[in-house]
Design a protein around this motif. Structure first.
Motif, short mmCIF file in Angstrom:
data_model
loop_
_atom_site.label_atom_id
_atom_site.label_comp_id
_atom_site.label_asym_id
_atom_site.label_seq_id
_atom_site.Cartn_x
_atom_site.Cartn_y
_atom_site.Cartn_z
N GLU A 374 0.86 -1.18 0.00
CA GLU A 374 0.00 0.00 0.00
C GLU A 374 0.90 1.23 0.00
O GLU A 374 1.67 1.44 0.94
CB GLU A 374 -0.90 0.00 1.24
CG GLU A 374 -1.84 1.19 1.28
CD GLU A 374 -2.68 1.25 2.55
OE1 GLU A 374 -3.56 2.12 2.62
OE2 GLU A 374 -2.44 0.43 3.47
N VAL A 375 0.81 2.01 -1.06
CA VAL A 375 1.56 3.28 -1.13
C VAL A 375 0.62 4.37 -0.62
O VAL A 375 -0.45 4.60 -1.19
CB VAL A 375 2.05 3.56 -2.55
CG1 VAL A 375 2.76 4.91 -2.61
CG2 VAL A 375 3.01 2.46 -3.01
N GLN A 389 0.86 -5.43 4.47
CA GLN A 389 -0.50 -5.88 4.77
C GLN A 389 -0.90 -5.63 6.21
O GLN A 389 -2.08 -5.44 6.50
CB GLN A 389 -0.63 -7.37 4.44
CG GLN A 389 -0.60 -7.68 2.95
CD GLN A 389 -0.63 -9.17 2.69
OE1 GLN A 389 0.23 -9.91 3.16
NE2 GLN A 389 -1.62 -9.63 1.95
N SER A 390 0.05 -5.67 7.12
CA SER A 390 -0.24 -5.45 8.53
C SER A 390 0.88 -4.64 9.14
O SER A 390 1.97 -4.51 8.56
CB SER A 390 -0.37 -6.79 9.27
OG SER A 390 0.90 -7.44 9.32
N ASP A 391 0.64 -4.10 10.33
CA ASP A 391 1.68 -3.33 11.01
C ASP A 391 2.89 -4.21 11.30
O ASP A 391 4.04 -3.79 11.12
CB ASP A 391 1.13 -2.75 12.31
CG ASP A 391 0.08 -1.67 12.07
OD1 ASP A 391 -0.09 -1.25 10.91
OD2 ASP A 391 -0.56 -1.24 13.05
N GLY A 416 -0.85 7.40 12.80
CA GLY A 416 -0.83 6.58 14.00
C GLY A 416 -0.39 5.14 13.80
O GLY A 416 -0.34 4.37 14.77
N ARG A 417 -0.05 4.75 12.57
CA ARG A 417 0.34 3.36 12.32
C ARG A 417 1.72 3.30 11.67
O ARG A 417 2.13 4.23 10.96
CB ARG A 417 -0.68 2.70 11.40
CG ARG A 417 -2.05 2.47 12.02
CD ARG A 417 -2.96 1.80 11.01
NE ARG A 417 -2.36 0.57 10.47
CZ ARG A 417 -2.68 0.06 9.27
NH1 ARG A 417 -3.58 0.66 8.50
NH2 ARG A 417 -2.09 -1.04 8.85
N PRO A 418 2.46 2.18 11.88
CA PRO A 418 3.79 2.07 11.29
C PRO A 418 3.76 2.11 9.76
O PRO A 418 2.84 1.60 9.12
CB PRO A 418 4.28 0.70 11.79
CG PRO A 418 3.47 0.41 13.00
CD PRO A 418 2.13 1.03 12.75
N HIS A 448 7.51 -12.67 4.00
CA HIS A 448 6.83 -12.34 5.26
C HIS A 448 5.31 -12.38 5.15
O HIS A 448 4.61 -12.03 6.11
CB HIS A 448 7.27 -10.95 5.74
CG HIS A 448 8.70 -10.91 6.21
ND1 HIS A 448 9.05 -11.17 7.50
CD2 HIS A 448 9.85 -10.65 5.55
CE1 HIS A 448 10.38 -11.08 7.63
NE2 HIS A 448 10.89 -10.76 6.45
N SER A 449 4.78 -12.78 4.03
CA SER A 449 3.32 -12.83 3.89
C SER A 449 2.76 -13.93 4.79
O SER A 449 3.35 -15.01 4.92
CB SER A 449 2.92 -13.09 2.43
OG SER A 449 3.40 -14.33 2.00
N GLY A 450 1.62 -13.66 5.39
CA GLY A 450 1.01 -14.65 6.28
C GLY A 450 1.73 -14.81 7.57
O GLY A 450 1.42 -15.71 8.34
#
Length: 450
Positions: A374-375, A389-391, A416-418, A448-450
């Motif tokens: 996500e850019v 996908q996640s922090d 507020g998120r990394p 690192h997915s999943g």
């Protein structure tokens, strides 16, 4: 070893370092960091041989450097040193000038005066502006805000130099919700008080929201941004500054890196910025000069010179002497590498470098989107703000990229998120380096997915 032989040895070691910047780990490994223990010696009773000191510096220090002078460093908007600027710095060290006044150094005073004129022309700012060459955007912002406060108080008949701030009319400061920490530091050091700063809300891109701009008056300093540090966005100068000027406010522009967009095909991003009262810009960022080189630019040259005046009975100088335009009295001629960079690049070279970096940043944004990232920003400049996908995945990928030694970029928080921030600002960075960065991050995402 005599002086010239020692300097020759230093040159050879510097040559070897520069010849390998593309192959070096961008951040040192554990072994190189452990090697720094070699510097932890007691203060010697008897001095060591200069040649041995240089050897230790190179053998233990060089492996433990962050290779920001290479093509694969994408952290903190740090540019590599252009050859012309680095060479000028070497000669400047040999001159060893105290560049306070013409009497101290006719060469430095002359070249820095011309460098200031060229900076104003390259950035298309008011030609009557004074330019003080300082150490950093922090120091130069402090200088600009000090001049602004003094000028606003003078308009009310208050003699700041004689009476200080006790009992003075209040000067208010309005800053962006996303003002850079160096602006806040300068304001704190000047005694404005962080709790007393008036915060202007921003839109989703990080620009001051015109609809929610706090009230301004003739005792207000409004600080705006050319290049928000995460998104690279620009405050809407063309609408903001006329409103501020109509109220009688002083407008200061934090343009540490983004102001250089004005010297390129990206200049539309800066429309209206020339109406401000003062600006700060770094040379050691996008102009790719050695550290530490920055500048305060002030439309009212007399206001800046009066605020920073350092004339003494034994050292009188013109208003445009550098000691009267910035904090330092004894100083190195920081404008010389700026002059060398501008002379070697010319208008077209500055524009080409800025435009190439912006194009490379756009390619990174495109490539990372294709890889599933996500850019988070529009990539209007040289900054790419990215999240996985996640922090937890975002942090893990950033740490893995740093540990690889192949590239380096830093962490940030966005809303507020990394996230992580990739800055393209080294003259050494080419398309091949950017493609390797994209490929590395794509592979790390898969891992690192999943």
């Amino acid at each position: 070893m005599d002086e010239l032989a020692l300097l020759g040895d230093a040159d050879q070691r510097a040559h070897r370092y520069l010849a390998t910047v593309a192959q070096r780990r961008v951040f040192p490994d554990a072994g190189a960091l452990a090697g720094l223990a070699a510097f932890d010696e007691p203060l010697p009773d008897e001095g060591a041989a200069p040649s041995d000191t240089l050897r230790l510096l190179d053998e233990a220090g060089s492996p433990a450097t962050a290779v920001s002078n290479g093509p694969n460093y994408y952290g903190f908007v740090i540019g590599a040193a252009l050859p012309a600027a680095a060479a000028a710095e070497r000669l400047m060290l040999a001159w060893d000038q105290c560049a306070s006044t013409f009497d101290n150094s006719p060469a430095a005073a002359t070249i820095e005066r011309i460098a200031g004129r060229w900076v104003v022309e390259a950035l298309d700012l008011p030609r009557e502006s004074a330019v003080g060459f300082g150490t950093s955007a922090t120091a130069c912002t402090l200088v600009a805000i000090a001049a602004a406060r003094r000028a606003l108080l003078a308009r009310k008949g208050w003699d700041f130099d004689s009476d200080g701030l006790t009992g003075a009319p209040e000067v208010k400061v309005v800053i962006s919700e996303l003002a850079h920490i160096t602006v806040k530091k300068a304001l704190r050091v000047l005694g404005f008080g962080l709790k007393r700063l008036i915060v202007a809300p921003v839109d989703s891109c990080g620009r001051i929201d015109l609809a929610r701009l706090p009230a301004l008056d003739d005792m207000t300093i409004l600080c705006v941004q050319a290049g928000e540090v995460n998104t690279g966005e620009f405050d809407p100068f063309a609408a903001l500054i006329p409103r501020a000027k109509a109220a009688g406010a002083w407008v200061h522009v934090d343009g540490a890196f983004g102001l250089w967009a004005r010297a390129s095909a990206k200049s539309a991003l800066t429309d209206g910025v020339e109406q401000a009262d003062s600006w700060t810009a770094d040379a050691h960022k996008w102009l790719n000069t050695p550290y530490d080189g920055a500048m305060t630019i002030c439309r009212d040259a007399a206001a800046l010179a009066a605020a920073m005046n350092a004339d003494a009975v034994y050292s009188m100088a013109s208003l445009d002497a550098q000691k009267n335009l910035n904090l330092e009295f004894s100083r190195r001629p920081r404008g010389l590498p700026v002059w060398a960079a501008l002379r070697s690049l010319g208008r077209t070279g500055v524009a080409a470098m800025v435009e190439r970096h912006c194009a490379l940043a756009a390619r990174i944004g495109e490539g990372l989107r294709e890889a599933g990232y996500e850019v988070l920003n529009r990539v209007v400049l040289n900054q790419v703000l990215v999240r996985a996908q996640s922090d937890a995945q975002t942090v893990a990928i950033r740490e893995a990229a740093q540990a690889s030694g192949e590239v380096w970029f830093g962490a940030t928080l966005w809303q507020g998120r990394p996230a992580f921030r990739i800055s393209v600002s080294s003259w050494r960075t080419q398309e091949t380096h950017v493609e390797r960065l994209i490929a590395l991050l794509a592979a790390l995402r898969e891992r690192h997915s999943g």
